[in-house]
Design an enzyme around this catalytic site. Structure first.
Site, PDB file in Angstrom:
ATOM      1  N   LYS A  16       0.831  -1.218   0.000  1.00 17.37           N
ATOM      2  CA  LYS A  16       0.000   0.000   0.000  1.00 17.37           C
ATOM      3  C   LYS A  16       0.864   1.267   0.000  1.00 17.37           C
ATOM      4  O   LYS A  16       0.647   2.172  -0.798  1.00 17.37           O
ATOM      5  CB  LYS A  16      -0.922   0.033   1.240  1.00 17.37           C
ATOM      6  CG  LYS A  16      -1.851  -1.159   1.359  1.00 17.37           C
ATOM      7  CD  LYS A  16      -2.723  -1.056   2.584  1.00 17.37           C
ATOM      8  CE  LYS A  16      -1.973  -1.090   3.904  1.00 17.37           C
ATOM      9  NZ  LYS A  16      -1.258  -2.360   4.171  1.00 17.37           N
ATOM     10  N   ARG A  93      -9.626   1.393   8.546  1.00 14.15           N
ATOM     11  CA  ARG A  93      -9.165   0.048   8.889  1.00 14.15           C
ATOM     12  C   ARG A  93     -10.193  -0.713   9.714  1.00 14.15           C
ATOM     13  O   ARG A  93      -9.946  -1.857  10.091  1.00 14.15           O
ATOM     14  CB  ARG A  93      -7.909   0.188   9.719  1.00 14.15           C
ATOM     15  CG  ARG A  93      -6.813  -0.715   9.235  1.00 14.15           C
ATOM     16  CD  ARG A  93      -5.583  -0.006   9.429  1.00 14.15           C
ATOM     17  NE  ARG A  93      -4.433  -0.773   9.625  1.00 14.15           N
ATOM     18  CZ  ARG A  93      -3.257  -0.330   9.224  1.00 14.15           C
ATOM     19  NH1 ARG A  93      -3.157   0.809   8.593  1.00 14.15           N
ATOM     20  NH2 ARG A  93      -2.209  -1.036   9.455  1.00 14.15           N
ATOM     21  N   ARG A 132      12.017  -5.880   4.256  1.00 15.07           N
ATOM     22  CA  ARG A 132      11.769  -4.433   4.301  1.00 15.07           C
ATOM     23  C   ARG A 132      12.746  -3.732   5.241  1.00 15.07           C
ATOM     24  O   ARG A 132      13.029  -4.202   6.333  1.00 15.07           O
ATOM     25  CB  ARG A 132      10.335  -4.152   4.770  1.00 15.07           C
ATOM     26  CG  ARG A 132      10.067  -2.652   4.924  1.00 15.07           C
ATOM     27  CD  ARG A 132       8.610  -2.290   4.931  1.00 15.07           C
ATOM     28  NE  ARG A 132       7.899  -2.762   6.097  1.00 15.07           N
ATOM     29  CZ  ARG A 132       6.609  -2.563   6.311  1.00 15.07           C
ATOM     30  NH1 ARG A 132       5.891  -1.905   5.404  1.00 15.07           N
ATOM     31  NH2 ARG A 132       6.020  -3.032   7.383  1.00 15.07           N
ATOM     32  N   ARG A 167      11.502  -2.081  10.979  1.00 16.26           N
ATOM     33  CA  ARG A 167      10.436  -1.467  11.770  1.00 16.26           C
ATOM     34  C   ARG A 167      10.138  -2.301  13.012  1.00 16.26           C
ATOM     35  O   ARG A 167      10.125  -3.530  12.939  1.00 16.26           O
ATOM     36  CB  ARG A 167       9.173  -1.334  10.901  1.00 16.26           C
ATOM     37  CG  ARG A 167       8.655   0.076  10.794  1.00 16.26           C
ATOM     38  CD  ARG A 167       7.609   0.208   9.728  1.00 16.26           C
ATOM     39  NE  ARG A 167       6.341  -0.430  10.071  1.00 16.26           N
ATOM     40  CZ  ARG A 167       5.260  -0.384   9.310  1.00 16.26           C
ATOM     41  NH1 ARG A 167       5.282   0.275   8.156  1.00 16.26           N
ATOM     42  NH2 ARG A 167       4.157  -0.986   9.663  1.00 16.26           N
ATOM     43  N   ARG A 178      -0.590  -8.332  13.474  1.00 14.16           N
ATOM     44  CA  ARG A 178      -1.117  -7.355  12.509  1.00 14.16           C
ATOM     45  C   ARG A 178      -1.976  -8.048  11.455  1.00 14.16           C
ATOM     46  O   ARG A 178      -3.020  -7.535  11.047  1.00 14.16           O
ATOM     47  CB  ARG A 178       0.041  -6.604  11.847  1.00 14.16           C
ATOM     48  CG  ARG A 178       0.695  -5.603  12.798  1.00 14.16           C
ATOM     49  CD  ARG A 178       2.079  -5.183  12.327  1.00 14.16           C
ATOM     50  NE  ARG A 178       2.096  -4.599  11.017  1.00 14.16           N
ATOM     51  CZ  ARG A 178       3.148  -4.636  10.196  1.00 14.16           C
ATOM     52  NH1 ARG A 178       4.263  -5.220  10.565  1.00 14.16           N
ATOM     53  NH2 ARG A 178       3.075  -4.077   9.014  1.00 14.16           N
TER      54      ARG A 178
HETATM   55  P1  AP5 Z   1       4.900  -1.596   1.745  1.00 10.53           P
HETATM   56  O1  AP5 Z   1       4.548  -0.720   0.615  1.00 10.53           O
HETATM   57  O2  AP5 Z   1       5.695  -1.032   2.868  1.00 10.53           O
HETATM   58  O3  AP5 Z   1       3.576  -2.342   2.282  1.00 10.53           O
HETATM   59  P2  AP5 Z   1       2.347  -1.799   3.124  1.00 10.53           P
HETATM   60  O4  AP5 Z   1       1.147  -2.469   2.599  1.00 10.53           O
HETATM   61  O5  AP5 Z   1       2.358  -0.299   3.156  1.00 10.53           O
HETATM   62  O6  AP5 Z   1       2.731  -2.410   4.522  1.00 10.53           O
HETATM   63  P3  AP5 Z   1       2.678  -1.827   5.998  1.00 10.53           P
HETATM   64  O7  AP5 Z   1       3.311  -2.902   6.860  1.00 10.53           O
HETATM   65  O8  AP5 Z   1       3.300  -0.464   6.101  1.00 10.53           O
HETATM   66  O9  AP5 Z   1       1.182  -1.752   6.242  1.00 10.53           O
HETATM   67  P4  AP5 Z   1       0.490  -1.773   7.561  1.00 10.53           P
HETATM   68  O10 AP5 Z   1      -0.879  -1.558   7.107  1.00 10.53           O
HETATM   69  O11 AP5 Z   1       0.693  -2.970   8.404  1.00 10.53           O
HETATM   70  O12 AP5 Z   1       1.239  -0.641   8.418  1.00 10.53           O
HETATM   71  P5  AP5 Z   1       0.897   0.870   8.726  1.00 10.53           P
HETATM   72  O13 AP5 Z   1       2.155   1.617   8.675  1.00 10.53           O
HETATM   73  O14 AP5 Z   1      -0.263   1.334   7.928  1.00 10.53           O
HETATM   74  O15 AP5 Z   1       5.668  -2.871   1.140  1.00 10.53           O
HETATM   75  C1  AP5 Z   1       6.212  -3.872   1.977  1.00 10.53           C
HETATM   76  C2  AP5 Z   1       7.607  -4.242   1.466  1.00 10.53           C
HETATM   77  O16 AP5 Z   1       7.472  -4.846   0.180  1.00 10.53           O
HETATM   78  C3  AP5 Z   1       8.562  -3.062   1.256  1.00 10.53           C
HETATM   79  O17 AP5 Z   1       9.857  -3.482   1.539  1.00 10.53           O
HETATM   80  C4  AP5 Z   1       8.426  -2.720  -0.247  1.00 10.53           C
HETATM   81  O18 AP5 Z   1       9.599  -2.140  -0.767  1.00 10.53           O
HETATM   82  C5  AP5 Z   1       8.155  -4.107  -0.820  1.00 10.53           C
HETATM   83  N1  AP5 Z   1       7.275  -4.091  -1.994  1.00 10.53           N
HETATM   84  C6  AP5 Z   1       6.099  -3.406  -2.116  1.00 10.53           C
HETATM   85  N2  AP5 Z   1       5.526  -3.670  -3.295  1.00 10.53           N
HETATM   86  C7  AP5 Z   1       6.347  -4.560  -3.930  1.00 10.53           C
HETATM   87  C8  AP5 Z   1       6.298  -5.224  -5.200  1.00 10.53           C
HETATM   88  N3  AP5 Z   1       5.270  -5.042  -6.060  1.00 10.53           N
HETATM   89  N4  AP5 Z   1       7.294  -6.068  -5.518  1.00 10.53           N
HETATM   90  C9  AP5 Z   1       8.333  -6.286  -4.659  1.00 10.53           C
HETATM   91  N5  AP5 Z   1       8.447  -5.673  -3.453  1.00 10.53           N
HETATM   92  C10 AP5 Z   1       7.458  -4.824  -3.092  1.00 10.53           C
HETATM   93  O19 AP5 Z   1       0.360   0.764  10.245  1.00 10.53           O
HETATM   94  C11 AP5 Z   1       1.236   0.475  11.307  1.00 10.53           C
HETATM   95  C12 AP5 Z   1       0.457   0.485  12.616  1.00 10.53           C
HETATM   96  O20 AP5 Z   1      -0.129   1.796  12.848  1.00 10.53           O
HETATM   97  C13 AP5 Z   1      -0.732  -0.471  12.689  1.00 10.53           C
HETATM   98  O21 AP5 Z   1      -0.329  -1.775  13.056  1.00 10.53           O
HETATM   99  C14 AP5 Z   1      -1.584   0.207  13.778  1.00 10.53           C
HETATM  100  O22 AP5 Z   1      -1.055  -0.032  15.058  1.00 10.53           O
HETATM  101  C15 AP5 Z   1      -1.420   1.687  13.458  1.00 10.53           C
HETATM  102  N6  AP5 Z   1      -2.425   2.188  12.518  1.00 10.53           N
HETATM  103  C16 AP5 Z   1      -2.194   2.769  11.309  1.00 10.53           C
HETATM  104  N7  AP5 Z   1      -3.351   3.130  10.729  1.00 10.53           N
HETATM  105  C17 AP5 Z   1      -4.342   2.771  11.589  1.00 10.53           C
HETATM  106  C18 AP5 Z   1      -5.757   2.858  11.543  1.00 10.53           C
HETATM  107  N8  AP5 Z   1      -6.391   3.407  10.477  1.00 10.53           N
HETATM  108  N9  AP5 Z   1      -6.479   2.392  12.594  1.00 10.53           N
HETATM  109  C19 AP5 Z   1      -5.861   1.859  13.673  1.00 10.53           C
HETATM  110  N10 AP5 Z   1      -4.505   1.728  13.778  1.00 10.53           N
HETATM  111  C20 AP5 Z   1      -3.758   2.180  12.729  1.00 10.53           C
END
Ligand code: AP5
Length: 234
Positions: A16, A93, A132, A167, A178
């Site tokens: 994402k 979410r 990552r 991270r 998660r």
């Molecule tokens: P990446 O793009 O980083 O993936 P992502 O889907 O963004 O993964 P996240 O782990 O950041 O999502 P998340 O939803 O768990 O975390 P968030 O920060 O939102 O890609 C992953 C890896 O793959 C990278 O190394 C990238 O380079 C690689 N990659 C990507 N695409 C690729 C491809 N096509 N081919 C090859 N490699 C590729 O949330 C963190 C925490 O914040 C949550 O756990 C929660 O505690 C809190 N939080 C955030 N938002 C909320 C909410 N709305 N409500 C409640 N809590 C929340």
């Protein structure tokens, strides 16, 4: 092109954040990522940061009321500073968050135009998250992958020169929490948006550019939106 308000949906590690950044660069609109905003609050030691830190470290969702306020503030700032729409990454979410977002936008005569589900198999996600590396600077937050998107100099952020880190919530046991949260609280949003005829599903297992090209095509052409009934057949 008219304003675009787009949501990227998908499990942790689906891509994402990566795709949101590419899409925002292509459309010249802001990328609003609640994970980044919350990590910034934690790094700055703000009251919000203090509240959300234990949830984030444990891989749990932070309370809806906290994250809704953070998101609405970010939307307001984006609208003022850089009109044209935005891409939401990591929000909503939960069904409560989706309803809260709908209410806020309705009151302004606006709505979400498109929800893109990045459909990435679990095996691919495990591999991506294990590789990552992230920039710890909250103002930078660049994301790398040792296999698919390595930094130019090993261990160093291309953009700001900080030392890259794993991270805190990318430990295998926290990833499991998660993922469980995603399937329990976030996956029902697929049906929520499909019922509202807003959902597009794109395969997330191709390389970065392949996935980006499919997403951009969907956004530009507004094609392939599936309704609830059609979704059930996919
Ligand atoms: P990446 O793009 O980083 O993936 P992502 O889907 O963004 O993964 P996240 O782990 O950041 O999502 P998340 O939803 O768990 O975390 P968030 O920060 O939102 O890609 C992953 C890896 O793959 C990278 O190394 C990238 O380079 C690689 N990659 C990507 N695409 C690729 C491809 N096509 N081919 C090859 N490699 C590729 O949330 C963190 C925490 O914040 C949550 O756990 C929660 O505690 C809190 N939080 C955030 N938002 C909320 C909410 N709305 N409500 C409640 N809590 C929340």
């Amino acid at each position: 092109m008219p304003d675009k308000r787009i949501v990227l949906l998908g499990p942790p590690g689906a891509g994402k954040g990566t795709q949101a950044q590419l899409l925002c660069d292509a459309l010249n609109i802001p990328h609003l990522a609640t994970g980044n905003l919350l990590r910034e609050a934690v790094a700055n030691g703000t009251p919000v940061g203090t509240t959300v830190k234990p949830y984030m470290e444990a891989g749990k969702l932070v309370p809806d009321e906290v994250v809704v306020d953070v998101l609405v503030e970010a939307i307001d700032a984006a609208k003022k500073n850089r009109p044209g729409g935005y891409v939401l990454d990591g929000f909503p979410r939960t069904l409560n968050q989706a309803e809260a977002l709908k209410k806020v936008l309705n009151a302004r005569g606006e709505s979400i135009d498109l929800v893109i589900l990045i459909d990435t198999p679990d095996s691919v996600i495990q591999e991506r998250l294990s590789q990552r590396r992230s920039c710890p600077d909250p103002l930078c937050g660049a994301v790398y992958n040792l296999t698919s998107k390595p930094p130019k100099v090993a261990g160093v952020c291309d953009l700001c020169g900080k030392k890259l880190e794993i991270r805190e919530d990318d430990k295998p046991e926290t990833i499991k929490v998660r993922q469980a949260q995603y399937w329990k609280d976030t996956a029902p949003l697929v049906e929520f948006y499909a019922r509202r005829n807003r959902l597009v599903k794109v395969p997330g297992s191709g390389d970065l550019d392949e996935v980006a090209a499919v997403i951009l095509k969907e956004v530009r052409e507004d094609r392939g939106i599936v309704t609830s009934g059609e979704w059930a057949k996919k």
